[in-house]
Design a protein around this motif. Structure first.
Motif, PDB file in Angstrom:
ATOM      1  N   LEU A  38       7.933   1.188   5.246  1.00  0.00           N
ATOM      2  CA  LEU A  38       9.361   1.276   4.971  1.00  0.00           C
ATOM      3  C   LEU A  38       9.668   1.252   3.477  1.00  0.00           C
ATOM      4  O   LEU A  38      10.732   1.683   3.060  1.00  0.00           O
ATOM      5  N   GLY A  39       8.761   0.734   2.694  1.00  0.00           N
ATOM      6  CA  GLY A  39       9.013   0.651   1.259  1.00  0.00           C
ATOM      7  C   GLY A  39       7.902  -0.090   0.552  1.00  0.00           C
ATOM      8  O   GLY A  39       6.959  -0.605   1.169  1.00  0.00           O
ATOM      9  N   ALA A  40       8.004  -0.154  -0.780  1.00  0.00           N
ATOM     10  CA  ALA A  40       6.961  -0.766  -1.591  1.00  0.00           C
ATOM     11  C   ALA A  40       6.803  -2.256  -1.306  1.00  0.00           C
ATOM     12  O   ALA A  40       5.692  -2.775  -1.232  1.00  0.00           O
ATOM     13  N   GLN A  41       7.920  -2.937  -1.125  1.00  0.00           N
ATOM     14  CA  GLN A  41       7.853  -4.380  -0.877  1.00  0.00           C
ATOM     15  C   GLN A  41       7.118  -4.674   0.426  1.00  0.00           C
ATOM     16  O   GLN A  41       6.262  -5.562   0.483  1.00  0.00           O
ATOM     17  N   GLN A  42       7.427  -3.926   1.449  1.00  0.00           N
ATOM     18  CA  GLN A  42       6.779  -4.149   2.736  1.00  0.00           C
ATOM     19  C   GLN A  42       5.289  -3.841   2.659  1.00  0.00           C
ATOM     20  O   GLN A  42       4.454  -4.593   3.169  1.00  0.00           O
ATOM     21  N   LEU A  43       4.926  -2.714   1.996  1.00  0.00           N
ATOM     22  CA  LEU A  43       3.516  -2.373   1.877  1.00  0.00           C
ATOM     23  C   LEU A  43       2.768  -3.427   1.068  1.00  0.00           C
ATOM     24  O   LEU A  43       1.635  -3.787   1.392  1.00  0.00           O
ATOM     25  N   GLY A  44       3.422  -3.930   0.047  1.00  0.00           N
ATOM     26  CA  GLY A  44       2.788  -4.996  -0.727  1.00  0.00           C
ATOM     27  C   GLY A  44       2.470  -6.199   0.128  1.00  0.00           C
ATOM     28  O   GLY A  44       1.409  -6.814   0.003  1.00  0.00           O
ATOM     29  N   ARG A  45       3.388  -6.548   1.021  1.00  0.00           N
ATOM     30  CA  ARG A  45       3.151  -7.683   1.904  1.00  0.00           C
ATOM     31  C   ARG A  45       2.009  -7.397   2.870  1.00  0.00           C
ATOM     32  O   ARG A  45       1.165  -8.264   3.128  1.00  0.00           O
ATOM     33  N   LEU A  46       1.959  -6.162   3.395  1.00  0.00           N
ATOM     34  CA  LEU A  46       0.884  -5.803   4.325  1.00  0.00           C
ATOM     35  C   LEU A  46      -0.480  -5.887   3.652  1.00  0.00           C
ATOM     36  O   LEU A  46      -1.447  -6.401   4.237  1.00  0.00           O
ATOM     37  N   VAL A  47      -0.564  -5.374   2.439  1.00  0.00           N
ATOM     38  CA  VAL A  47      -1.841  -5.419   1.724  1.00  0.00           C
ATOM     39  C   VAL A  47      -2.224  -6.857   1.393  1.00  0.00           C
ATOM     40  O   VAL A  47      -3.376  -7.259   1.538  1.00  0.00           O
ATOM     41  N   ALA A  48      -1.237  -7.653   0.969  1.00  0.00           N
ATOM     42  CA  ALA A  48      -1.519  -9.044   0.621  1.00  0.00           C
ATOM     43  C   ALA A  48      -2.002  -9.844   1.823  1.00  0.00           C
ATOM     44  O   ALA A  48      -2.773 -10.791   1.683  1.00  0.00           O
ATOM     45  N   GLU A  49      -1.568  -9.453   3.027  1.00  0.00           N
ATOM     46  CA  GLU A  49      -1.945 -10.187   4.235  1.00  0.00           C
ATOM     47  C   GLU A  49      -3.220  -9.647   4.864  1.00  0.00           C
ATOM     48  O   GLU A  49      -3.710 -10.215   5.851  1.00  0.00           O
ATOM     49  N   THR A  50      -3.781  -8.574   4.316  1.00  0.00           N
ATOM     50  CA  THR A  50      -4.998  -7.983   4.875  1.00  0.00           C
ATOM     51  C   THR A  50      -6.230  -8.649   4.272  1.00  0.00           C
ATOM     52  O   THR A  50      -6.341  -8.742   3.050  1.00  0.00           O
ATOM     53  N   PRO A  51      -7.165  -9.117   5.079  1.00  0.00           N
ATOM     54  CA  PRO A  51      -8.410  -9.690   4.539  1.00  0.00           C
ATOM     55  C   PRO A  51      -9.162  -8.641   3.731  1.00  0.00           C
ATOM     56  O   PRO A  51      -9.135  -7.449   4.042  1.00  0.00           O
ATOM     57  N   GLN A  52      -9.829  -9.089   2.719  1.00  0.00           N
ATOM     58  CA  GLN A  52     -10.585  -8.179   1.868  1.00  0.00           C
ATOM     59  C   GLN A  52     -11.770  -7.587   2.631  1.00  0.00           C
ATOM     60  O   GLN A  52     -12.376  -8.232   3.476  1.00  0.00           O
ATOM     61  N   GLY A  53     -12.062  -6.323   2.303  1.00  0.00           N
ATOM     62  CA  GLY A  53     -13.195  -5.655   2.933  1.00  0.00           C
ATOM     63  C   GLY A  53     -12.876  -4.999   4.268  1.00  0.00           C
ATOM     64  O   GLY A  53     -13.787  -4.501   4.942  1.00  0.00           O
ATOM     65  N   ARG A  54     -11.611  -4.957   4.685  1.00  0.00           N
ATOM     66  CA  ARG A  54     -11.229  -4.323   5.947  1.00  0.00           C
ATOM     67  C   ARG A  54     -11.042  -2.817   5.749  1.00  0.00           C
ATOM     68  O   ARG A  54     -10.565  -2.372   4.719  1.00  0.00           O
ATOM     69  N   LYS A  55     -11.409  -2.044   6.778  1.00  0.00           N
ATOM     70  CA  LYS A  55     -11.173  -0.600   6.769  1.00  0.00           C
ATOM     71  C   LYS A  55      -9.780  -0.333   7.338  1.00  0.00           C
ATOM     72  O   LYS A  55      -9.490  -0.702   8.468  1.00  0.00           O
ATOM     73  N   ILE A  56      -8.941   0.298   6.556  1.00  0.00           N
ATOM     74  CA  ILE A  56      -7.555   0.546   6.920  1.00  0.00           C
ATOM     75  C   ILE A  56      -7.319   2.058   6.984  1.00  0.00           C
ATOM     76  O   ILE A  56      -7.700   2.801   6.074  1.00  0.00           O
ATOM     77  N   ARG A  57      -6.679   2.498   8.060  1.00  0.00           N
ATOM     78  CA  ARG A  57      -6.346   3.915   8.214  1.00  0.00           C
ATOM     79  C   ARG A  57      -4.980   4.173   7.596  1.00  0.00           C
ATOM     80  O   ARG A  57      -3.990   3.527   7.953  1.00  0.00           O
ATOM     81  N   LEU A  58      -4.950   5.099   6.661  1.00  0.00           N
ATOM     82  CA  LEU A  58      -3.710   5.444   5.980  1.00  0.00           C
ATOM     83  C   LEU A  58      -3.288   6.862   6.352  1.00  0.00           C
ATOM     84  O   LEU A  58      -4.116   7.779   6.359  1.00  0.00           O
ATOM     85  N   GLN A  59      -2.016   7.026   6.672  1.00  0.00           N
ATOM     86  CA  GLN A  59      -1.449   8.359   6.861  1.00  0.00           C
ATOM     87  C   GLN A  59      -0.543   8.631   5.669  1.00  0.00           C
ATOM     88  O   GLN A  59       0.263   7.778   5.273  1.00  0.00           O
ATOM     89  N   TYR A  60      -0.688   9.810   5.068  1.00  0.00           N
ATOM     90  CA  TYR A  60       0.083  10.105   3.872  1.00  0.00           C
ATOM     91  C   TYR A  60       0.541  11.560   3.876  1.00  0.00           C
ATOM     92  O   TYR A  60       0.034  12.404   4.628  1.00  0.00           O
ATOM     93  N   TRP A  61       1.520  11.814   3.026  1.00  0.00           N
ATOM     94  CA  TRP A  61       2.138  13.138   2.913  1.00  0.00           C
ATOM     95  C   TRP A  61       1.706  13.758   1.587  1.00  0.00           C
ATOM     96  O   TRP A  61       1.821  13.154   0.528  1.00  0.00           O
ATOM     97  N   ARG A  62       1.179  14.999   1.670  1.00  0.00           N
ATOM     98  CA  ARG A  62       0.754  15.695   0.458  1.00  0.00           C
ATOM     99  C   ARG A  62       0.998  17.192   0.614  1.00  0.00           C
ATOM    100  O   ARG A  62       0.554  17.793   1.596  1.00  0.00           O
ATOM    101  N   ASP A  63       1.698  17.749  -0.359  1.00  0.00           N
ATOM    102  CA  ASP A  63       1.941  19.202  -0.390  1.00  0.00           C
ATOM    103  C   ASP A  63       2.558  19.721   0.908  1.00  0.00           C
ATOM    104  O   ASP A  63       2.162  20.781   1.433  1.00  0.00           O
TER     105      ASP A  63
END
Length: 265
Positions: free
Chosen positions: A98-123
Protein backbone atom coordinates in the motif's frame (compact mmCIF):
# COMPACT_ATOMS: atom_id res chain seq x y z
CA UNK A 1 9.98 11.24 2.58
CA UNK A 2 12.48 8.87 0.97
CA UNK A 3 14.12 6.29 3.15
CA UNK A 4 16.31 3.25 2.79
CA UNK A 5 14.84 -0.06 3.82
CA UNK A 6 17.91 -1.75 2.41
CA UNK A 7 20.35 0.42 4.28
CA UNK A 8 18.26 0.63 7.41
CA UNK A 9 15.16 -1.13 8.63
CA UNK A 10 12.37 1.02 9.99
CA UNK A 11 12.45 1.94 13.63
CA UNK A 12 10.41 -0.55 15.61
CA UNK A 13 6.90 0.69 16.44
CA UNK A 14 7.45 3.80 14.31
CA UNK A 15 4.40 5.94 13.65
CA UNK A 16 4.63 8.35 10.71
CA UNK A 17 1.63 10.09 9.12
CA UNK A 18 0.40 8.30 6.06
CA UNK A 19 1.25 11.25 3.82
CA UNK A 20 4.64 12.01 5.34
CA UNK A 21 6.62 10.33 2.54
CA UNK A 22 7.61 12.38 -0.50
CA UNK A 23 6.30 11.28 -3.88
CA UNK A 24 8.50 10.30 -6.82
CA UNK A 25 8.24 13.61 -8.65
CA UNK A 26 11.25 15.91 -8.48
CA UNK A 27 9.52 19.30 -8.47
CA UNK A 28 9.32 19.67 -4.69
CA UNK A 29 12.67 18.50 -3.28
CA UNK A 30 12.25 20.55 -0.11
CA UNK A 31 9.59 18.09 1.05
CA UNK A 32 12.33 15.62 1.86
CA UNK A 33 13.28 15.44 5.52
CA UNK A 34 16.21 13.67 7.13
CA UNK A 35 15.23 10.65 9.19
CA UNK A 36 17.27 8.04 10.99
CA UNK A 37 16.21 4.50 11.75
CA UNK A 38 17.42 1.79 14.07
CA UNK A 39 19.03 -1.15 12.28
CA UNK A 40 16.56 -3.95 13.05
CA UNK A 41 14.77 -6.63 11.01
CA UNK A 42 15.74 -7.46 7.45
CA UNK A 43 17.51 -5.65 4.67
CA UNK A 44 16.56 -5.27 1.00
CA UNK A 45 18.77 -2.41 -0.09
CA UNK A 46 16.27 -0.04 -1.70
CA UNK A 47 15.08 3.52 -1.29
CA UNK A 48 11.37 4.04 -1.82
CA UNK A 49 8.88 6.72 -2.82
CA UNK A 50 5.10 6.60 -2.48
CA UNK A 51 3.11 7.03 -5.69
CA UNK A 52 0.62 9.83 -6.30
CA UNK A 53 -1.92 9.93 -9.16
CA UNK A 54 0.37 11.91 -11.46
CA UNK A 55 3.23 9.50 -10.93
CA UNK A 56 0.92 6.51 -11.43
CA UNK A 57 -0.14 7.96 -14.78
CA UNK A 58 3.48 8.46 -15.82
CA UNK A 59 4.25 4.85 -14.93
CA UNK A 60 1.13 3.62 -16.77
CA UNK A 61 -0.18 1.99 -13.58
CA UNK A 62 -3.78 3.07 -14.09
CA UNK A 63 -4.15 3.93 -10.41
CA UNK A 64 -1.84 4.78 -7.48
CA UNK A 65 -0.66 1.48 -6.01
CA UNK A 66 2.52 -0.11 -4.79
CA UNK A 67 5.69 1.80 -4.06
CA UNK A 68 8.34 3.01 -6.50
CA UNK A 69 12.01 2.05 -6.28
CA UNK A 70 13.99 5.28 -6.19
CA UNK A 71 17.38 3.67 -5.72
CA UNK A 72 18.95 0.22 -5.38
CA UNK A 73 22.05 -0.09 -3.25
CA UNK A 74 25.02 -1.79 -4.96
CA UNK A 75 25.52 -5.37 -3.82
CA UNK A 76 22.22 -5.43 -1.94
CA UNK A 77 19.71 -8.32 -1.94
CA UNK A 78 17.42 -6.23 -4.15
CA UNK A 79 20.13 -5.76 -6.76
CA UNK A 80 20.92 -9.47 -6.73
CA UNK A 81 17.20 -10.16 -7.33
CA UNK A 82 17.21 -7.89 -10.38
CA UNK A 83 15.24 -4.98 -8.94
CA UNK A 84 16.01 -1.65 -10.64
CA UNK A 85 15.21 2.03 -10.04
CA UNK A 86 11.83 2.90 -11.56
CA UNK A 87 10.31 -0.49 -10.75
CA UNK A 88 7.09 -0.43 -8.73
CA UNK A 89 6.80 -3.10 -6.05
CA UNK A 90 3.21 -4.39 -6.00
CA UNK A 91 3.19 -7.35 -3.60
CA UNK A 92 5.46 -8.67 -0.85
CA UNK A 93 5.08 -12.43 -0.39
CA UNK A 94 1.54 -12.18 -1.77
CA UNK A 95 0.50 -9.16 0.34
CA UNK A 96 -0.49 -6.03 -1.56
CA UNK A 97 1.90 -3.14 -0.97
CA UNK A 98 0.00 0.00 0.00
CA UNK A 99 2.92 2.34 0.49
CA UNK A 100 6.48 2.85 1.68
CA UNK A 101 5.60 2.89 5.36
CA UNK A 102 3.77 -0.41 5.17
CA UNK A 103 6.54 -2.08 3.15
CA UNK A 104 9.08 -0.84 5.64
CA UNK A 105 7.14 -2.50 8.42
CA UNK A 106 6.88 -5.76 6.47
CA UNK A 107 10.61 -5.86 5.82
CA UNK A 108 11.42 -4.95 9.43
CA UNK A 109 9.23 -7.83 10.65
CA UNK A 110 10.76 -10.39 8.26
CA UNK A 111 13.50 -12.62 9.73
CA UNK A 112 16.82 -12.25 7.99
CA UNK A 113 17.72 -14.78 5.33
CA UNK A 114 14.11 -15.47 4.22
CA UNK A 115 13.23 -15.91 0.54
CA UNK A 116 10.51 -13.41 -0.35
CA UNK A 117 8.51 -13.37 -3.59
CA UNK A 118 8.15 -9.89 -5.01
CA UNK A 119 5.74 -8.82 -7.74
CA UNK A 120 6.67 -5.58 -9.46
CA UNK A 121 5.71 -3.37 -12.38
CA UNK A 122 8.24 -2.56 -15.09
CA UNK A 123 7.77 -1.02 -18.54
CA UNK A 124 4.01 -1.51 -18.52
CA UNK A 125 3.91 -5.16 -17.42
CA UNK A 126 4.02 -7.24 -14.26
CA UNK A 127 7.16 -9.20 -13.35
CA UNK A 128 8.07 -11.46 -10.39
CA UNK A 129 11.32 -12.25 -8.64
CA UNK A 130 12.56 -13.82 -5.42
CA UNK A 131 14.77 -11.92 -3.03
CA UNK A 132 16.64 -13.27 0.00
CA UNK A 133 16.52 -10.73 2.81
CA UNK A 134 19.82 -9.71 4.39
CA UNK A 135 20.94 -8.12 7.64
CA UNK A 136 20.97 -4.32 7.90
CA UNK A 137 24.20 -2.37 8.36
CA UNK A 138 24.94 -1.50 11.99
CA UNK A 139 25.25 2.25 11.47
CA UNK A 140 22.68 5.02 11.24
CA UNK A 141 22.21 6.74 7.93
CA UNK A 142 20.53 9.90 6.83
CA UNK A 143 18.68 9.14 3.60
CA UNK A 144 19.26 10.85 0.33
CA UNK A 145 17.32 10.46 -2.89
CA UNK A 146 17.74 11.44 -6.47
CA UNK A 147 15.78 14.63 -5.81
CA UNK A 148 17.59 15.52 -2.57
CA UNK A 149 18.18 19.28 -2.63
CA UNK A 150 21.74 20.51 -2.64
CA UNK A 151 22.85 23.30 -0.38
CA UNK A 152 25.80 25.58 -1.01
CA UNK A 153 27.48 26.37 2.27
CA UNK A 154 29.95 29.26 2.57
CA UNK A 155 33.58 28.39 3.03
CA UNK A 156 34.33 27.91 6.70
CA UNK A 157 37.19 29.82 8.28
CA UNK A 158 38.73 29.66 11.72
CA UNK A 159 37.19 32.19 14.06
CA UNK A 160 38.02 33.61 17.47
CA UNK A 161 36.11 32.93 20.64
CA UNK A 162 36.21 35.42 23.54
CA UNK A 163 37.92 34.05 26.63
CA UNK A 164 37.02 35.63 29.99
CA UNK A 165 39.95 37.20 31.85
CA UNK A 166 39.92 37.24 35.63
CA UNK A 167 41.29 40.51 37.00
CA UNK A 168 41.93 41.11 40.69
CA UNK A 169 41.55 44.68 41.97
CA UNK A 170 43.25 45.78 45.17
CA UNK A 171 41.63 49.01 46.38
CA UNK A 172 44.21 49.47 49.13
CA UNK A 173 47.13 49.69 46.74
CA UNK A 174 45.07 50.94 43.81
CA UNK A 175 46.13 48.31 41.26
CA UNK A 176 44.57 45.67 39.03
CA UNK A 177 46.43 42.37 38.60
CA UNK A 178 46.06 39.21 36.59
CA UNK A 179 47.47 35.73 36.88
CA UNK A 180 50.91 35.26 35.35
CA UNK A 181 50.75 32.21 33.10
CA UNK A 182 53.61 30.06 31.90
CA UNK A 183 54.19 31.94 28.64
CA UNK A 184 54.02 35.40 30.22
CA UNK A 185 56.30 34.14 32.96
CA UNK A 186 58.88 33.16 30.32
CA UNK A 187 58.48 36.57 28.69
CA UNK A 188 59.05 38.48 31.94
CA UNK A 189 61.70 36.06 33.16
CA UNK A 190 59.87 34.90 36.30
CA UNK A 191 58.16 31.69 37.36
CA UNK A 192 55.44 33.07 39.66
CA UNK A 193 53.91 36.42 40.42
CA UNK A 194 51.04 38.80 39.74
CA UNK A 195 51.11 40.91 36.58
CA UNK A 196 50.05 44.52 37.15
CA UNK A 197 47.53 45.47 34.45
CA UNK A 198 46.83 49.04 35.59
CA UNK A 199 47.67 51.49 38.33
CA UNK A 200 45.06 53.95 39.57
CA UNK A 201 46.05 57.58 39.34
CA UNK A 202 46.93 59.10 42.73
CA UNK A 203 46.91 55.70 44.44
CA UNK A 204 49.41 54.41 46.96
CA UNK A 205 50.90 52.13 44.31
CA UNK A 206 51.46 55.02 41.90
CA UNK A 207 53.13 57.10 44.59
CA UNK A 208 55.31 54.14 45.43
CA UNK A 209 56.47 53.81 41.82
CA UNK A 210 54.47 50.77 40.66
CA UNK A 211 53.76 50.71 36.92
CA UNK A 212 51.59 48.66 34.61
CA UNK A 213 53.63 45.72 33.31
CA UNK A 214 55.45 45.18 36.59
CA UNK A 215 55.34 41.67 38.02
CA UNK A 216 54.88 41.54 41.80
CA UNK A 217 56.85 38.61 43.22
CA UNK A 218 56.57 39.41 46.93
CA UNK A 219 54.67 41.74 49.25
CA UNK A 220 55.84 42.34 52.80
CA UNK A 221 57.33 39.06 53.92
CA UNK A 222 54.99 36.97 51.72
CA UNK A 223 55.87 35.45 48.35
CA UNK A 224 53.37 36.22 45.61
CA UNK A 225 52.32 33.40 43.28
CA UNK A 226 48.98 34.85 42.19
CA UNK A 227 46.95 38.09 42.44
CA UNK A 228 45.08 36.53 45.34
CA UNK A 229 48.24 36.76 47.46
CA UNK A 230 48.39 40.53 46.97
CA UNK A 231 44.78 41.18 47.98
CA UNK A 232 44.99 38.68 50.84
CA UNK A 233 48.00 40.48 52.31
CA UNK A 234 46.39 43.93 52.31
CA UNK A 235 43.20 42.56 53.84
CA UNK A 236 44.99 40.72 56.65
CA UNK A 237 47.29 43.57 57.71
CA UNK A 238 45.23 45.07 60.54
CA UNK A 239 48.08 47.33 61.65
CA UNK A 240 50.14 47.87 58.51
CA UNK A 241 53.68 49.15 58.74
CA UNK A 242 54.62 52.69 57.75
CA UNK A 243 55.49 51.41 54.30
CA UNK A 244 54.58 48.19 52.49
CA UNK A 245 57.57 46.66 50.78
CA UNK A 246 56.95 44.90 47.49
CA UNK A 247 59.36 43.12 45.19
CA UNK A 248 58.79 43.47 41.47
CA UNK A 249 60.34 42.45 38.19
CA UNK A 250 60.59 45.24 35.62
CA UNK A 251 62.41 44.85 32.32
CA UNK A 252 63.87 41.57 33.60
CA UNK A 253 65.37 43.36 36.61
CA UNK A 254 64.43 42.84 40.25
CA UNK A 255 63.39 45.97 42.13
CA UNK A 256 62.17 46.66 45.65
CA UNK A 257 59.62 49.42 46.19
CA UNK A 258 58.01 50.91 49.30
CA UNK A 259 54.33 51.77 49.17
CA UNK A 260 53.42 54.52 51.65
CA UNK A 261 51.05 53.09 54.21
CA UNK A 262 49.51 56.46 54.86
CA UNK A 263 47.76 56.20 51.51
CA UNK A 264 46.02 52.98 52.43
CA UNK A 265 42.27 53.25 52.86
Amino acid sequence: MRFGIGLIALLAATSFPANSFAQADVESPMRLMNTQFRATGSYLGVRLADINPDRAKALKLGEPRGVEIARVEPGSPAEEAGIKPGDVLLTYNGENILGAQQLGRLVAETPQGRKIRLQYWRDGRTETTTVTTGSPPPAFEFPSGRDLPRFDFPEMHAFSLPVPLVVWKDTVLGIECEQLGEQLGQYFGVKDGALVRSVEGGSAAEKGGVKAGDVITAIGDQAVTSPRDVTAYTRMERQPPKNIAINIIRNHKALKLNIPAADQQ
